[in-house]
Design a protein around this motif. Structure first.
Motif, PDB file in Angstrom:
ATOM      1  N   ARG A 114       0.812  -1.211   0.000  1.00 19.12           N
ATOM      2  CA  ARG A 114       0.000   0.000   0.000  1.00 19.12           C
ATOM      3  C   ARG A 114       0.850   1.268   0.000  1.00 19.12           C
ATOM      4  N   GLY A 115       2.181   1.097  -0.090  1.00 20.10           N
ATOM      5  CA  GLY A 115       3.079   2.242  -0.141  1.00 20.10           C
ATOM      6  C   GLY A 115       3.429   2.818   1.213  1.00 20.10           C
ATOM      7  N   LEU A 116       3.204   2.055   2.284  1.00 17.24           N
ATOM      8  CA  LEU A 116       3.479   2.554   3.631  1.00 17.24           C
ATOM      9  C   LEU A 116       4.918   2.242   4.057  1.00 17.24           C
ATOM     10  N   GLU A 117       5.457   3.123   4.895  1.00 12.13           N
ATOM     11  CA  GLU A 117       6.793   2.913   5.466  1.00 12.13           C
ATOM     12  C   GLU A 117       6.626   2.085   6.741  1.00 12.13           C
ATOM     13  N   VAL A 118       7.263   0.931   6.781  1.00 11.87           N
ATOM     14  CA  VAL A 118       7.104  -0.001   7.904  1.00 11.87           C
ATOM     15  C   VAL A 118       8.394  -0.090   8.695  1.00 11.87           C
ATOM     16  N   ALA A 119       8.313   0.150  10.000  1.00  8.77           N
ATOM     17  CA  ALA A 119       9.444  -0.035  10.905  1.00  8.77           C
ATOM     18  C   ALA A 119       9.198  -1.302  11.721  1.00  8.77           C
ATOM     19  N   LEU A 120      10.098  -2.264  11.597  1.00  2.91           N
ATOM     20  CA  LEU A 120      10.017  -3.510  12.349  1.00  2.91           C
ATOM     21  C   LEU A 120      11.022  -3.447  13.482  1.00  2.91           C
ATOM     22  N   LEU A 121      10.526  -3.486  14.717  1.00  6.56           N
ATOM     23  CA  LEU A 121      11.396  -3.340  15.885  1.00  6.56           C
ATOM     24  C   LEU A 121      12.139  -4.630  16.203  1.00  6.56           C
ATOM     25  N   SER A 122      13.350  -4.458  16.710  1.00  8.72           N
ATOM     26  CA  SER A 122      14.137  -5.596  17.167  1.00  8.72           C
ATOM     27  C   SER A 122      14.860  -5.212  18.448  1.00  8.72           C
ATOM     28  N   GLU A 123      14.748  -6.036  19.477  1.00  5.40           N
ATOM     29  CA  GLU A 123      15.549  -5.835  20.672  1.00  5.40           C
ATOM     30  C   GLU A 123      17.022  -5.946  20.290  1.00  5.40           C
ATOM     31  N   GLY A 124      17.876  -5.199  20.964  1.00  5.17           N
ATOM     32  CA  GLY A 124      19.299  -5.284  20.681  1.00  5.17           C
ATOM     33  C   GLY A 124      19.590  -4.910  19.244  1.00  5.17           C
ATOM     34  N   ASP A 125      20.325  -5.783  18.547  1.00  2.04           N
ATOM     35  CA  ASP A 125      20.651  -5.586  17.144  1.00  2.04           C
ATOM     36  C   ASP A 125      19.855  -6.567  16.295  1.00  2.04           C
ATOM     37  N   PRO A 126      19.296  -6.130  15.165  1.00  2.12           N
ATOM     38  CA  PRO A 126      18.402  -6.992  14.388  1.00  2.12           C
ATOM     39  C   PRO A 126      19.020  -8.296  13.903  1.00  2.12           C
ATOM     40  N   PHE A 127      20.317  -8.291  13.601  1.00  2.00           N
ATOM     41  CA  PHE A 127      20.939  -9.479  13.019  1.00  2.00           C
ATOM     42  C   PHE A 127      21.718 -10.306  14.029  1.00  2.00           C
ATOM     43  N   PHE A 128      21.517 -10.035  15.307  1.00  2.00           N
ATOM     44  CA  PHE A 128      22.182 -10.805  16.358  1.00  2.00           C
ATOM     45  C   PHE A 128      21.109 -11.496  17.193  1.00  2.00           C
TER      46      PHE A 128
END
Length: 247
Positions: free
Chosen positions: A103-117
């Motif tokens: 739908r063209g929306l900006e999505v922020a996906l939260l992650s505790e700490g660092d997203p890739f750890f």
């Protein structure tokens, strides 16, 4: 920003740090203040740790998407049901985010700490990054927050440093601990007693520090050898500092 741009919406995976809201980066705060949608993981009946950290930092008009785990520690990792149901959960969550991105929306996906750890957000990133514009905002890891709060420099010089999951079998954990100068043991929980035995066998118990809820208001820091409990909370880890050689 990287990734194929086929849709107007963009996915931003945002590391929000270990718990202290002041450890949120300036970039993360800027993105959270303008995102159209904020998505976060949570255990059933809980507000979600990452969401709690960013209280007051979100765009007031943002849609908030709560992604509730089907289970956390209730099912063993080697139970076939765990992989099957968690995969289904991540597929469903990715579809929910894709709907907003389409739908063209900006999505922020939260992650505790660092997203890739050890972050759950990486599983949604895996499913969405090929088809949507995306960006990953690193965050302060739980372990770096904990050793800062414990005032324990973790390694120096040519120390060999290792991060171990507490879910390892005991013999493997002992072998790995004997091969390094410094270590952090994650995923402590019900593995605490096994971790204690492994550290004792590796000759490291007296150097080990237990940190619970590091950087949060009710944090606890105590030498592991003095800890009486045989289980730990989810937000716990064990630090084994190096720095045993002169510098």
């Amino acid at each position: 920003m990287t990734g194929a741009v086929r849709h107007r919406g963009a996915l931003r995976v945002v590391g929000v740090g270990p718990g202290d809201p002041e450890l949120l980066t300036l970039k993360a705060a800027r993105i959270l203040g303008s995102a159209d949608v904020v998505a976060f993981f949570a255990k059933a009946g809980r507000p979600g740790h990452a969401r709690t950290i960013v209280e007051g930092a979100l765009n007031p008009a943002a849609e908030q998407l709560r992604l509730v785990y089907p289970f956390t520690t209730e099912v063993a990792l080697d139970d076939p049901r765990y992989l099957a149901e968690m995969a289904q959960f991540y597929e469903s969550a990715a579809s929910t985010l894709a709907d907003r991105l389409d739908r063209g929306l900006e999505v922020a996906l939260l992650s505790e700490g660092d997203p890739f750890f050890y972050g759950s957000s990486m599983y949604l990133f895996d499913r969405l990054a090929r088809d949507y514009a995306h960006e990953v905002i690193p965050g302060v890891t739980g372990m770096s927050g904990c050793w800062a709060q414990a005032r324990i420099p973790i390694c120096h010089g040519d120390d060999v440093f290792c991060v171990l999951p507490g879910t390892l079998d005991e013999d493997t954990m002992i072998e790995r601990l004997k091969a390094v100068d410094a270590a952090v043991i994650m995923k402590v929980g019900r593995n605490l007693e096994k971790i204690r035995r492994a550290l004792r066998a590796a000759g490291l118990l007296n150097r080990a520090m237990f940190v619970e809820r590091g950087t949060m208001g009710d944090e606890r820091i105590v030498p592991l050898a003095r800890l009486e409990e045989d289980k730990a909370s989810y937000f716990s880890l064990v630090l084994v500092p190096g720095r045993q050689r002169p510098r």
